[in-house]
Write an enzyme that holds these catalytic residues in place. Structure first.
Site, mmCIF file in Angstrom:
data_model
loop_
_atom_site.group_PDB
_atom_site.id
_atom_site.type_symbol
_atom_site.label_atom_id
_atom_site.label_comp_id
_atom_site.label_asym_id
_atom_site.label_seq_id
_atom_site.Cartn_x
_atom_site.Cartn_y
_atom_site.Cartn_z
ATOM 1 N N HIS A 204 0.805 -1.229 0.000
ATOM 2 C CA HIS A 204 0.000 0.000 0.000
ATOM 3 C C HIS A 204 0.835 1.274 0.000
ATOM 4 O O HIS A 204 0.296 2.367 -0.091
ATOM 5 C CB HIS A 204 -0.914 0.050 1.234
ATOM 6 C CG HIS A 204 -0.184 0.384 2.509
ATOM 7 N ND1 HIS A 204 0.524 -0.535 3.212
ATOM 8 C CD2 HIS A 204 -0.047 1.549 3.175
ATOM 9 C CE1 HIS A 204 1.058 0.042 4.269
ATOM 10 N NE2 HIS A 204 0.749 1.308 4.278
HETATM 11 C C1 UD1 Z 1 -1.975 5.896 5.509
HETATM 12 C C2 UD1 Z 1 -0.680 6.476 6.079
HETATM 13 C C3 UD1 Z 1 0.420 5.432 5.968
HETATM 14 C C4 UD1 Z 1 0.003 4.160 6.662
HETATM 15 C C5 UD1 Z 1 -1.334 3.680 6.122
HETATM 16 C C6 UD1 Z 1 -1.813 2.496 6.898
HETATM 17 C C7 UD1 Z 1 -0.267 8.888 5.807
HETATM 18 C C8 UD1 Z 1 0.472 9.886 5.027
HETATM 19 N N1 UD1 Z 1 -0.258 7.639 5.295
HETATM 20 O O1 UD1 Z 1 -1.772 5.601 4.150
HETATM 21 O O2 UD1 Z 1 1.605 5.919 6.569
HETATM 22 O O3 UD1 Z 1 0.988 3.177 6.412
HETATM 23 O O4 UD1 Z 1 -2.306 4.731 6.245
HETATM 24 O O5 UD1 Z 1 -2.710 1.721 6.189
HETATM 25 O O6 UD1 Z 1 -0.836 9.192 6.829
HETATM 26 N N2 UD1 Z 1 -9.235 4.813 1.373
HETATM 27 C C9 UD1 Z 1 -10.449 4.215 1.399
HETATM 28 N N3 UD1 Z 1 -11.022 3.930 2.614
HETATM 29 C C10 UD1 Z 1 -10.418 4.217 3.808
HETATM 30 C C11 UD1 Z 1 -9.169 4.853 3.778
HETATM 31 C C12 UD1 Z 1 -8.580 5.136 2.559
HETATM 32 O O7 UD1 Z 1 -11.036 3.924 0.360
HETATM 33 O O8 UD1 Z 1 -10.993 3.921 4.881
HETATM 34 C C13 UD1 Z 1 -8.604 5.083 0.052
HETATM 35 C C14 UD1 Z 1 -8.899 6.493 -0.477
HETATM 36 O O9 UD1 Z 1 -9.014 6.391 -1.857
HETATM 37 C C15 UD1 Z 1 -7.625 7.244 -0.136
HETATM 38 C C16 UD1 Z 1 -6.543 6.166 -0.243
HETATM 39 O O10 UD1 Z 1 -7.172 4.977 0.196
HETATM 40 O O11 UD1 Z 1 -7.392 8.324 -1.000
HETATM 41 C C17 UD1 Z 1 -5.323 6.440 0.604
HETATM 42 O O12 UD1 Z 1 -5.704 6.643 1.971
HETATM 43 P P1 UD1 Z 1 -4.834 7.593 2.945
HETATM 44 O O13 UD1 Z 1 -5.427 7.539 4.294
HETATM 45 O O14 UD1 Z 1 -4.613 8.905 2.327
HETATM 46 O O15 UD1 Z 1 -3.419 6.904 2.938
HETATM 47 P P2 UD1 Z 1 -2.986 5.407 3.165
HETATM 48 O O16 UD1 Z 1 -2.411 4.917 1.886
HETATM 49 O O17 UD1 Z 1 -4.089 4.636 3.785
HETATM 50 N N1 UDP Z 2 -3.585 -5.650 9.070
HETATM 51 C C1 UDP Z 2 -4.842 -6.223 9.263
HETATM 52 N N2 UDP Z 2 -5.546 -6.640 8.175
HETATM 53 C C2 UDP Z 2 -5.067 -6.546 6.896
HETATM 54 C C3 UDP Z 2 -3.785 -5.968 6.713
HETATM 55 C C4 UDP Z 2 -3.081 -5.524 7.824
HETATM 56 O O1 UDP Z 2 -5.300 -6.350 10.401
HETATM 57 O O2 UDP Z 2 -5.764 -6.945 5.953
HETATM 58 C C5 UDP Z 2 -2.854 -5.126 10.247
HETATM 59 C C6 UDP Z 2 -1.518 -5.780 10.494
HETATM 60 O O3 UDP Z 2 -1.659 -6.873 11.371
HETATM 61 C C7 UDP Z 2 -0.686 -4.651 11.096
HETATM 62 C C8 UDP Z 2 -1.304 -3.387 10.530
HETATM 63 O O4 UDP Z 2 -2.566 -3.775 9.990
HETATM 64 O O5 UDP Z 2 -0.810 -4.617 12.505
HETATM 65 C C9 UDP Z 2 -0.422 -2.785 9.478
HETATM 66 O O6 UDP Z 2 -1.102 -1.757 8.861
HETATM 67 P P1 UDP Z 2 -0.641 -1.152 7.474
HETATM 68 O O7 UDP Z 2 0.172 -2.132 6.736
HETATM 69 O O8 UDP Z 2 -1.875 -0.641 6.818
HETATM 70 O O9 UDP Z 2 0.194 0.130 7.902
HETATM 71 P P2 UDP Z 2 1.725 0.421 8.287
HETATM 72 O O10 UDP Z 2 2.109 -0.471 9.400
HETATM 73 O O11 UDP Z 2 2.541 0.234 7.049
HETATM 74 O O12 UDP Z 2 1.713 1.859 8.663
#
Ligand code: UD1
Ligand code: UDP
Length: 374
Positions: A204
């Site tokens: 992601h």
């Molecule tokens: C964010 C964090 C990242 C973290 C990740 C965990 C920042 C800059 N990034 O990235 O560090 O590793 O969360 O998963 O804070 N979207 C949905 N539904 C949701 C949330 C997001 O559809 O509930 C989609 C939207 O299209 C959105 C895209 O995902 O634009 C990205 O979501 P965003 O929260 O901006 O960043 P993440 O990639 O989730």
């Molecule tokens: N995780 C989860 N379900 C999923 C994918 C990830 O519960 O389908 C959990 C995983 O166990 C970990 C956390 O989400 O604790 C990691 O989140 P993510 O990879 O979105 O973010 P990051 O750690 O890179 O910020």
């Protein structure tokens, strides 16, 4: 004493949960502020259910937007809550936009900031997370770092050692606490109906999934992997770009690849534990893989979790097609290497991180160190 917890995304809910439990158990007053950055049921509410957390006291409901707008809306919302609730300390966790917004607002209101998972550095400023971590650490008063290696990053930035607490990572507390529960309740393995070894994939990171060439290279590697079932819970960001770039159907048609929606934490722990290999660009999953003794391949060229690589449990493969497929074959073809990777010692502590952090906060409070003075 009153603590304000700020969370916004899936990993923050998971990694803050042992701390919230510990604070609750000790009868300390607290409020939980959710920025609403993650809002889909399977990216947010599912974790409140899995971790038996009570609902946030405030939800700012920021949703998805550009970094600037998202951070600004979070700051405005957090500021209002902090002004009315007047906590003694604000706790932020990790490196998301909530961490940046929460730490900045609290520092300007002269409220002490505790940064859980402080001091991590990838030394790659193109990552939004690196900027968030660095800015948050400028605003932080109490630095809760996972390892000695992380503490050294902060010492080099001139942080006083008296404010640095080497505590391990709450990811281990959460893992240990929930694995037993997950073992009793999760039905994910029978639901998947798979025979043979599993390679668990998550992807992601913006630099991988928003970049067509990098995503294409990773997809090509996944299509070439042999002898493993790839299980791929797809993050919403990744689902969006896979479809946009026209790569979704290729993956969907591949018989060895099973794409599923993001799954709950308890199911994810069981799926990780039952996997032969983990391939990821997630921060938290690099930590969980070494905690659960599963060899990990990280789809990045750097990591702010170098301890996992130094311990021997994680290999950086970037987004290079050949490097990815060759490393999978190398690990699967060498039982000795596979075992060594499984046996890599866990650098992130023994599951007592949340206790250590709450002890440190209570001591700082009792010694008047949470009062921010000129
Ligand atoms: C964010 C964090 C990242 C973290 C990740 C965990 C920042 C800059 N990034 O990235 O560090 O590793 O969360 O998963 O804070 N979207 C949905 N539904 C949701 C949330 C997001 O559809 O509930 C989609 C939207 O299209 C959105 C895209 O995902 O634009 C990205 O979501 P965003 O929260 O901006 O960043 P993440 O990639 O989730
Ligand atoms: N995780 C989860 N379900 C999923 C994918 C990830 O519960 O389908 C959990 C995983 O166990 C970990 C956390 O989400 O604790 C990691 O989140 P993510 O990879 O979105 O973010 P990051 O750690 O890179 O910020």
């Amino acid at each position: 004493m009153k603590i304000a917890f700020i969370i916004g995304t899936r990993p923050e809910i998971i990694k803050m949960s042992p701390l919230i439990d510990e604070v609750d158990k000790r009868g300390i007053d607290y409020i939980l502020i959710h920025t609403g950055q993650h809002y889909d049921h399977e990216m947010s509410q599912q974790f409140f259910l899995d971790l038996e957390l009570s609902q946030p006291h405030y939800n700012i409901g920021v949703g998805s937007d550009s970094h600037g707008k998202q951070t600004a809306v979070m700051m405005e919302g957090i500021e209002k809550v902090l002004l009315s609730e007047k906590p003694d300390i604000v706790l932020v966790q990790g490196d998301t936009n909530a961490v940046l917004a929460g730490a900045l607002v609290a520092a300007k209101l002269h409220i002490a900031v505790g940064h859980v998972e402080a001091g991590l550095r990838s030394y790659d400023k193109t990552m939004p997370e690196e900027i968030n971590r660095m800015v948050a650490d400028v605003c932080t008063n109490l630095f809760f770092v996972p390892t000695e290696e992380t503490a050294i990053n902060l010492l080099f930035e001139g942080i006083s050692p008296t404010n640095i607490f080497i505590t391990g990572n709450t990811v281990v507390d959460a893992c240990y606490r929930n694995l037993k529960i997950a073992g009793k309740t999760s039905q994910i393995m029978p639901q998947l109906e798979l025979d043979g070894d599993i390679l668990l994939l998550t992807l992601h990171r913006a630099e991988n999934v928003d970049d067509r060439e990098r995503l294409e290279n990773i997809v090509e590697a996944l299509l070439k992997v042999e002898g493993l079932n790839i299980v791929f819970p797809v993050h919403p960001r990744t689902m969006k770009t896979l479809k946009e770039f026209g790569m979704f159907s290729q993956l969907e048609k591949a018989p060895h690849i099973k794409m599923i929606k993001p799954i709950g934490y308890l199911d994810f722990l069981i799926l990780q534990s039952n996997s032969k290999l983990i391939m990821t660009d997630s921060g938290g999953i690099q930590e969980e893989a070494i905690t659960l003794d599963i060899p990990c391949l990280t789809l990045r060229y750097n990591t702010e979790r170098p301890e996992t690589v130094h311990a021997g449990g994680n290999i950086l493969v970037g987004s290079d097609t050949e490097k990815i497929t060759e490393t999978v074959s190398m690990i699967l073809g060498d039982e000795g290497l596979y075992q060594r990777m499984k046996e890599a010692p866990n650098p992130y502590g023994d599951g007592t991180t949340s206790k250590q952090i709450v002890d440190a906060i209570q001591n700082a409070h009792d010694q008047g160190k949470l009062e921010i003075k000129p």
